[in-house]
Design a protein around this motif. Sequence first.
Motif, PDB file in Angstrom:
ATOM      1  N   CYS A 101     -23.620  16.119 -50.869  1.00  0.00           N
ATOM      2  CA  CYS A 101     -23.462  17.563 -51.076  1.00  0.00           C
ATOM      3  C   CYS A 101     -24.852  18.185 -51.034  1.00  0.00           C
ATOM      4  N   GLU A 102     -24.928  19.451 -50.658  1.00  0.00           N
ATOM      5  CA  GLU A 102     -26.228  20.133 -50.648  1.00  0.00           C
ATOM      6  C   GLU A 102     -26.661  20.404 -52.091  1.00  0.00           C
TER       7      GLU A 102
ATOM      8  N   PRO B 118     -24.771  20.459 -56.291  1.00  0.00           N
ATOM      9  CA  PRO B 118     -25.998  20.319 -57.064  1.00  0.00           C
ATOM     10  C   PRO B 118     -26.778  19.062 -56.694  1.00  0.00           C
ATOM     11  N   LYS B 119     -28.027  18.988 -57.130  1.00  0.00           N
ATOM     12  CA  LYS B 119     -28.837  17.792 -56.916  1.00  0.00           C
ATOM     13  C   LYS B 119     -28.392  16.705 -57.899  1.00  0.00           C
ATOM     14  N   ILE B 120     -28.222  15.511 -57.369  1.00  0.00           N
ATOM     15  CA  ILE B 120     -27.710  14.390 -58.153  1.00  0.00           C
ATOM     16  C   ILE B 120     -28.827  13.634 -58.869  1.00  0.00           C
ATOM     17  N   SER B 121     -29.973  13.509 -58.207  1.00  0.00           N
ATOM     18  CA  SER B 121     -31.024  12.613 -58.729  1.00  0.00           C
ATOM     19  C   SER B 121     -31.439  12.901 -60.183  1.00  0.00           C
TER      20      SER B 121
ATOM     21  N   GLY C 159     -27.756  10.751 -54.468  1.00  0.00           N
ATOM     22  CA  GLY C 159     -27.310  11.954 -53.764  1.00  0.00           C
ATOM     23  C   GLY C 159     -27.924  12.024 -52.389  1.00  0.00           C
ATOM     24  N   LYS C 160     -27.235  12.733 -51.511  1.00  0.00           N
ATOM     25  CA  LYS C 160     -27.705  12.912 -50.134  1.00  0.00           C
ATOM     26  C   LYS C 160     -27.180  14.257 -49.656  1.00  0.00           C
ATOM     27  N   THR C 161     -27.972  14.976 -48.877  1.00  0.00           N
ATOM     28  CA  THR C 161     -27.440  16.224 -48.305  1.00  0.00           C
ATOM     29  C   THR C 161     -26.740  15.915 -46.987  1.00  0.00           C
TER      30      THR C 161
ATOM     31  N   GLU D 217     -27.490  17.854 -44.466  1.00  0.00           N
ATOM     32  CA  GLU D 217     -28.409  18.582 -43.576  1.00  0.00           C
ATOM     33  C   GLU D 217     -27.864  19.943 -43.156  1.00  0.00           C
TER      34      GLU D 217
HETATM   35  O1  CDP Z   1     -34.596  13.125 -46.449  1.00  0.00           O
HETATM   36  P1  CDP Z   1     -33.212  12.693 -46.079  1.00  0.00           P
HETATM   37  O2  CDP Z   1     -32.592  13.518 -44.999  1.00  0.00           O
HETATM   38  O3  CDP Z   1     -33.043  11.220 -45.916  1.00  0.00           O
HETATM   39  O4  CDP Z   1     -32.350  13.006 -47.418  1.00  0.00           O
HETATM   40  P2  CDP Z   1     -31.801  14.410 -47.935  1.00  0.00           P
HETATM   41  O5  CDP Z   1     -30.343  14.465 -47.692  1.00  0.00           O
HETATM   42  O6  CDP Z   1     -32.639  15.536 -47.452  1.00  0.00           O
HETATM   43  O7  CDP Z   1     -32.026  14.229 -49.489  1.00  0.00           O
HETATM   44  C1  CDP Z   1     -33.321  13.979 -49.990  1.00  0.00           C
HETATM   45  C2  CDP Z   1     -33.227  13.466 -51.405  1.00  0.00           C
HETATM   46  O8  CDP Z   1     -32.731  14.472 -52.269  1.00  0.00           O
HETATM   47  C3  CDP Z   1     -32.285  12.305 -51.561  1.00  0.00           C
HETATM   48  O9  CDP Z   1     -32.913  11.084 -51.254  1.00  0.00           O
HETATM   49  C4  CDP Z   1     -31.884  12.415 -53.024  1.00  0.00           C
HETATM   50  O10 CDP Z   1     -32.819  11.775 -53.851  1.00  0.00           O
HETATM   51  C5  CDP Z   1     -31.956  13.907 -53.294  1.00  0.00           C
HETATM   52  N1  CDP Z   1     -30.604  14.554 -53.320  1.00  0.00           N
HETATM   53  C6  CDP Z   1     -29.951  14.645 -54.515  1.00  0.00           C
HETATM   54  O11 CDP Z   1     -30.418  14.157 -55.526  1.00  0.00           O
HETATM   55  N2  CDP Z   1     -28.738  15.291 -54.588  1.00  0.00           N
HETATM   56  C7  CDP Z   1     -28.169  15.822 -53.489  1.00  0.00           C
HETATM   57  N3  CDP Z   1     -26.991  16.454 -53.626  1.00  0.00           N
HETATM   58  C8  CDP Z   1     -28.823  15.717 -52.269  1.00  0.00           C
HETATM   59  C9  CDP Z   1     -30.049  15.072 -52.201  1.00  0.00           C
END
Ligand code: CDP
Length: 164
Positions: free
Chosen positions: A106-107, A109-112, A137-139, A141
């Motif tokens: 998800c974009e 909330p941030k999970i980390s 978490g991962k977005t 993009e």
């Molecule tokens: O840089 P990359 O495209 O691999 O990853 P990203 O989707 O841009 O996310 C970067 C970092 O943000 C992730 O490695 C997570 O640590 C953190 N994140 C998060 O905590 N919660 C989200 N919903 C999305 C990203």
Amino acid sequence: MRIGHGYDLHRLEPRPPHGSGRAFVLGGIHFDHPAGPVAHSDGDALLHAVTDAILGALGQPDIGQLFPDQNPANEGVDSSRFLHEAARRMRDAGYAIGNVDCTVICEEPKISPRREEIAANIARILGCQPSAINVKGKTHERVDAVGEGRAIEVHASALLTLMK
Ligand code: CDP
Ligand code: ZN
């Protein structure tokens, strides 16, 4: 050992009257977020994915088969109930959690910032060590429904080990 995979996606909408979104709960943890999952249960996609990973590892029916959407008893239900049931079935079959790894997409909330809190809660429900649970978490993009904040997606893998 047995390995299982679980996947879930829920549409995200604003809360009533602007949409049908419920409160945003993930891994049993409440997040302050303007949108929430559309679901028959509480819509906790993370608990649903982990439940299906464990049931899958056991070779048992999936979450939707055990807890049908059509059953009024599951309306708005706390999804920890589903995960408790998967854990009960796991122990009945003689297995324990080896480890579980989850990716929440998800974009916002941030999970980390809250990953340890989420992992601790999942471990509490499963009755295992928090170190056996990983959540990240991962977005998406900013593209497609998940990237536009219209849905949340979760992937989970679970390794079960035979108890002695
Ligand atoms: O840089 P990359 O495209 O691999 O990853 P990203 O989707 O841009 O996310 C970067 C970092 O943000 C992730 O490695 C997570 O640590 C953190 N994140 C998060 O905590 N919660 C989200 N919903 C999305 C990203
Ligand atoms: Zn779900």
